[in-house]
Write a protein that holds these residues in place. Sequence first.
Motif, PDB file in Angstrom:
ATOM      1  N   ARG A  79       0.815  -0.882  -0.110  1.00 18.90           N
ATOM      2  CA  ARG A  79       0.079  -0.055   0.315  1.00 18.90           C
ATOM      3  C   ARG A  79       0.571   0.990  -0.023  1.00 18.90           C
ATOM      4  O   ARG A  79       0.548   2.125   0.397  1.00 18.90           O
ATOM      5  CB  ARG A  79      -1.469   0.022   1.670  1.00 18.90           C
ATOM      6  N   LYS A  80       2.243   1.010  -0.822  1.00 14.30           N
ATOM      7  CA  LYS A  80       3.355   1.839  -0.975  1.00 14.30           C
ATOM      8  C   LYS A  80       2.072   3.809  -1.031  1.00 14.30           C
ATOM      9  O   LYS A  80       0.922   3.560  -2.862  1.00 14.30           O
ATOM     10  CB  LYS A  80       4.175   1.730  -1.454  1.00 14.30           C
ATOM     11  N   GLU A  81       2.724   4.473  -1.039  1.00 20.24           N
ATOM     12  CA  GLU A  81       2.278   6.201  -2.065  1.00 20.24           C
ATOM     13  C   GLU A  81       1.483   5.258  -4.025  1.00 20.24           C
ATOM     14  O   GLU A  81       1.043   5.979  -4.008  1.00 20.24           O
ATOM     15  CB  GLU A  81       2.869   7.182  -1.932  1.00 20.24           C
ATOM     16  N   GLU A  82       2.677   4.795  -4.076  1.00 24.20           N
ATOM     17  CA  GLU A  82       2.259   4.801  -5.710  1.00 24.20           C
ATOM     18  C   GLU A  82       1.033   3.816  -5.938  1.00 24.20           C
ATOM     19  O   GLU A  82       0.956   3.883  -6.989  1.00 24.20           O
ATOM     20  CB  GLU A  82       3.959   3.592  -6.162  1.00 24.20           C
ATOM     21  N   ASP A  83       1.506   2.908  -5.215  1.00 26.49           N
ATOM     22  CA  ASP A  83       0.185   1.733  -5.060  1.00 26.49           C
ATOM     23  C   ASP A  83      -1.375   2.757  -4.991  1.00 26.49           C
ATOM     24  O   ASP A  83      -2.712   2.818  -6.161  1.00 26.49           O
ATOM     25  CB  ASP A  83      -0.158   1.094  -4.501  1.00 26.49           C
ATOM     26  N   ALA A 104     -11.036  10.087   2.357  1.00 24.63           N
ATOM     27  CA  ALA A 104     -10.347   9.628   2.863  1.00 24.63           C
ATOM     28  C   ALA A 104      -9.340   9.788   4.250  1.00 24.63           C
ATOM     29  O   ALA A 104      -9.655  11.159   4.431  1.00 24.63           O
ATOM     30  CB  ALA A 104      -8.783   9.514   1.560  1.00 24.63           C
ATOM     31  N   ASP A 105      -8.861   9.394   4.190  1.00 22.33           N
ATOM     32  CA  ASP A 105      -8.485   9.558   5.868  1.00 22.33           C
ATOM     33  C   ASP A 105      -6.645  10.071   5.959  1.00 22.33           C
ATOM     34  O   ASP A 105      -6.588  10.358   4.740  1.00 22.33           O
ATOM     35  CB  ASP A 105      -8.214   8.819   6.874  1.00 22.33           C
ATOM     36  N   GLN A 106      -6.426  10.221   7.119  1.00 22.19           N
ATOM     37  CA  GLN A 106      -4.872  11.367   6.892  1.00 22.19           C
ATOM     38  C   GLN A 106      -4.116  10.214   6.885  1.00 22.19           C
ATOM     39  O   GLN A 106      -2.963  10.624   7.032  1.00 22.19           O
ATOM     40  CB  GLN A 106      -4.661  12.190   8.137  1.00 22.19           C
ATOM     41  N   LEU A 107      -3.895   9.282   6.710  1.00 15.75           N
ATOM     42  CA  LEU A 107      -2.364   8.745   6.047  1.00 15.75           C
ATOM     43  C   LEU A 107      -1.622   9.412   5.206  1.00 15.75           C
ATOM     44  O   LEU A 107      -2.341   9.991   4.919  1.00 15.75           O
ATOM     45  CB  LEU A 107      -2.493   7.450   5.784  1.00 15.75           C
ATOM     46  N   ASN A 108      -0.290   9.586   5.927  1.00 15.70           N
ATOM     47  CA  ASN A 108       0.197  10.521   4.736  1.00 15.70           C
ATOM     48  C   ASN A 108       0.595   9.742   2.782  1.00 15.70           C
ATOM     49  O   ASN A 108       0.760  10.753   2.405  1.00 15.70           O
ATOM     50  CB  ASN A 108       2.085   9.992   5.398  1.00 15.70           C
ATOM     51  N   THR A 109       0.387   8.389   2.958  1.00 18.48           N
ATOM     52  CA  THR A 109       0.519   7.924   2.451  1.00 18.48           C
ATOM     53  C   THR A 109      -1.072   8.428   0.941  1.00 18.48           C
ATOM     54  O   THR A 109      -1.231   8.465  -0.192  1.00 18.48           O
ATOM     55  CB  THR A 109       0.759   6.748   1.294  1.00 18.48           C
ATOM     56  N   HIS A 110      -1.410   9.110   1.870  1.00 13.22           N
ATOM     57  CA  HIS A 110      -2.817   9.949   0.556  1.00 13.22           C
ATOM     58  C   HIS A 110      -2.979  11.579   0.740  1.00 13.22           C
ATOM     59  O   HIS A 110      -3.847  12.435   0.254  1.00 13.22           O
ATOM     60  CB  HIS A 110      -4.558   9.931   2.023  1.00 13.22           C
ATOM     61  N   GLN A 111      -1.634  11.821   1.474  1.00 11.19           N
ATOM     62  CA  GLN A 111      -0.621  13.050   0.985  1.00 11.19           C
ATOM     63  C   GLN A 111       0.637  13.440   0.700  1.00 11.19           C
ATOM     64  O   GLN A 111       1.056  14.088   1.233  1.00 11.19           O
ATOM     65  CB  GLN A 111      -0.990  14.115   2.184  1.00 11.19           C
ATOM     66  N   SER A 112       0.869  12.704  -0.465  1.00  7.96           N
ATOM     67  CA  SER A 112       1.705  12.624  -0.412  1.00  7.96           C
ATOM     68  C   SER A 112       2.746  13.633  -1.656  1.00  7.96           C
ATOM     69  O   SER A 112       1.612  13.357  -2.853  1.00  7.96           O
ATOM     70  CB  SER A 112       2.531  10.950  -1.163  1.00  7.96           C
ATOM     71  N   GLU A 113       3.901  13.548  -2.263  1.00  3.64           N
ATOM     72  CA  GLU A 113       4.324  14.384  -3.313  1.00  3.64           C
ATOM     73  C   GLU A 113       3.757  13.232  -4.375  1.00  3.64           C
ATOM     74  O   GLU A 113       2.857  14.132  -5.356  1.00  3.64           O
ATOM     75  CB  GLU A 113       5.669  14.396  -3.133  1.00  3.64           C
ATOM     76  N   SER A 114       3.661  12.436  -4.584  1.00  2.42           N
ATOM     77  CA  SER A 114       3.263  11.812  -5.911  1.00  2.42           C
ATOM     78  C   SER A 114       1.581  12.534  -5.768  1.00  2.42           C
ATOM     79  O   SER A 114       1.023  12.476  -7.365  1.00  2.42           O
ATOM     80  CB  SER A 114       3.641  10.665  -5.640  1.00  2.42           C
ATOM     81  N   LEU A 115       1.091  11.798  -5.389  1.00  7.62           N
ATOM     82  CA  LEU A 115      -0.521  12.176  -5.766  1.00  7.62           C
ATOM     83  C   LEU A 115      -0.905  13.968  -5.715  1.00  7.62           C
ATOM     84  O   LEU A 115      -1.622  14.081  -6.386  1.00  7.62           O
ATOM     85  CB  LEU A 115      -1.354  11.728  -3.959  1.00  7.62           C
ATOM     86  N   VAL A 116       0.259  14.555  -4.905  1.00  7.45           N
ATOM     87  CA  VAL A 116      -0.125  16.167  -5.904  1.00  7.45           C
ATOM     88  C   VAL A 116      -0.118  15.919  -6.867  1.00  7.45           C
ATOM     89  O   VAL A 116      -0.484  16.933  -7.337  1.00  7.45           O
ATOM     90  CB  VAL A 116       0.614  17.069  -4.801  1.00  7.45           C
ATOM     91  N   LEU A 149      -4.167  19.633  -1.995  1.00  7.80           N
ATOM     92  CA  LEU A 149      -5.131  18.505  -2.157  1.00  7.80           C
ATOM     93  C   LEU A 149      -6.730  18.555  -1.920  1.00  7.80           C
ATOM     94  O   LEU A 149      -7.640  18.107  -2.777  1.00  7.80           O
ATOM     95  CB  LEU A 149      -4.880  17.468  -1.662  1.00  7.80           C
ATOM     96  N   LYS A 150      -7.720  19.554  -1.354  1.00  3.77           N
ATOM     97  CA  LYS A 150      -8.391  20.023  -0.562  1.00  3.77           C
ATOM     98  C   LYS A 150      -9.610  21.126  -1.207  1.00  3.77           C
ATOM     99  O   LYS A 150     -10.375  21.565  -1.213  1.00  3.77           O
ATOM    100  CB  LYS A 150      -8.545  20.080   1.218  1.00  3.77           C
ATOM    101  N   ASP A 151      -8.035  21.380  -2.359  1.00  4.46           N
ATOM    102  CA  ASP A 151      -8.582  22.218  -2.816  1.00  4.46           C
ATOM    103  C   ASP A 151     -10.055  22.756  -3.977  1.00  4.46           C
ATOM    104  O   ASP A 151      -9.878  21.520  -4.534  1.00  4.46           O
ATOM    105  CB  ASP A 151      -7.955  23.435  -3.992  1.00  4.46           C
ATOM    106  N   LYS A 152     -10.777  23.358  -3.387  1.00  2.00           N
ATOM    107  CA  LYS A 152     -12.322  23.467  -4.078  1.00  2.00           C
ATOM    108  C   LYS A 152     -12.398  23.526  -6.020  1.00  2.00           C
ATOM    109  O   LYS A 152     -13.395  23.392  -6.489  1.00  2.00           O
ATOM    110  CB  LYS A 152     -13.482  23.627  -3.195  1.00  2.00           C
ATOM    111  N   HIS A 153     -11.222  24.213  -5.845  1.00  2.00           N
ATOM    112  CA  HIS A 153     -11.441  24.596  -7.022  1.00  2.00           C
ATOM    113  C   HIS A 153     -10.904  23.640  -8.398  1.00  2.00           C
ATOM    114  O   HIS A 153     -11.011  23.965  -9.541  1.00  2.00           O
ATOM    115  CB  HIS A 153     -10.713  25.832  -7.178  1.00  2.00           C
ATOM    116  N   HIS A 154      -9.802  22.457  -7.661  1.00  2.00           N
ATOM    117  CA  HIS A 154      -9.878  21.477  -8.187  1.00  2.00           C
ATOM    118  C   HIS A 154     -10.878  20.392  -8.519  1.00  2.00           C
ATOM    119  O   HIS A 154     -11.593  20.227  -8.064  1.00  2.00           O
ATOM    120  CB  HIS A 154      -8.242  21.200  -7.689  1.00  2.00           C
ATOM    121  N   ARG A 155     -10.893  19.730 -10.325  1.00  2.00           N
ATOM    122  CA  ARG A 155     -11.619  18.687 -10.334  1.00  2.00           C
ATOM    123  C   ARG A 155     -10.824  17.219  -9.551  1.00  2.00           C
ATOM    124  O   ARG A 155     -12.580  16.852  -9.568  1.00  2.00           O
ATOM    125  CB  ARG A 155     -10.743  18.909 -11.699  1.00  2.00           C
TER     126      ARG A 155
END
Length: 225
Positions: A79-83, A104-116, A149-155
């Motif tokens: 369950r790495k950030e890439e996954d 989502a919950d606040q696990l660090n992989t849910h707020q990762s550089e890759s996700l951004v 990631l929380k920005d409401k202006h993003h699709r």
Amino acid sequence: MGDVCDIYQEATKRDEYVLCTDEKTGIQALEHARALKPMKPGSPEKREQEYIRHGTTGLIASRDVQTGRIVAPMIRPTRKEEDFVEHIGNVIDQDPEASYVFVADQLNTHQSESLVRFVAEQCGIPQDSLGQKRRSGILKSQKTRKKFLKDKHHRIRFIYTPKHCSWLNQIELWFSILSRDLINPRASFHSVEDLAHRLAQYIDYYNRILAKPFRWTYKGRPLQV
């Protein structure tokens, strides 16, 4: 809590997908060491407690709040950030031009550089405007990445459950259903591959026959005693 519950209440009225996302890790492939003794008149089914441990796998999944269906499940041990980013990409690939809200919950992989970086690419935001991890800009810290990631202006955006409140995430309720229906003490799996196959079969069955939206009544405020 109010933000999460509001998005559930408004889900059917929104012109965007609302999905609850998380990982279920350490799903054990346990095989009964001896065959069950079937029930007969006056005697319940019997099983011994001894089992054979074959290993574990995991599940990354999203639940569509509007339909109750399980979307783009990924059955794998990591369950790495890439996954996680790959899973989010698989969800979005089903309707690439639509808008999405992920709970989502606040696990660090849910707020990762890759996700951004993935969200920025999908939303047409230049990569060179994101800054550098641990140094500057949006990528500097988990706090700045979370804000982006929380920005409401993003699709594509995320809503995070408060700490110790992962029970607000509807996918957790579905994981409980999965555990009762499939991964219970009566189940016996011959291998990790057998477990993965039956997980996939169950998800397909659930989506075809059982899926429906939860009737969410909690409004995210303290209940009166």
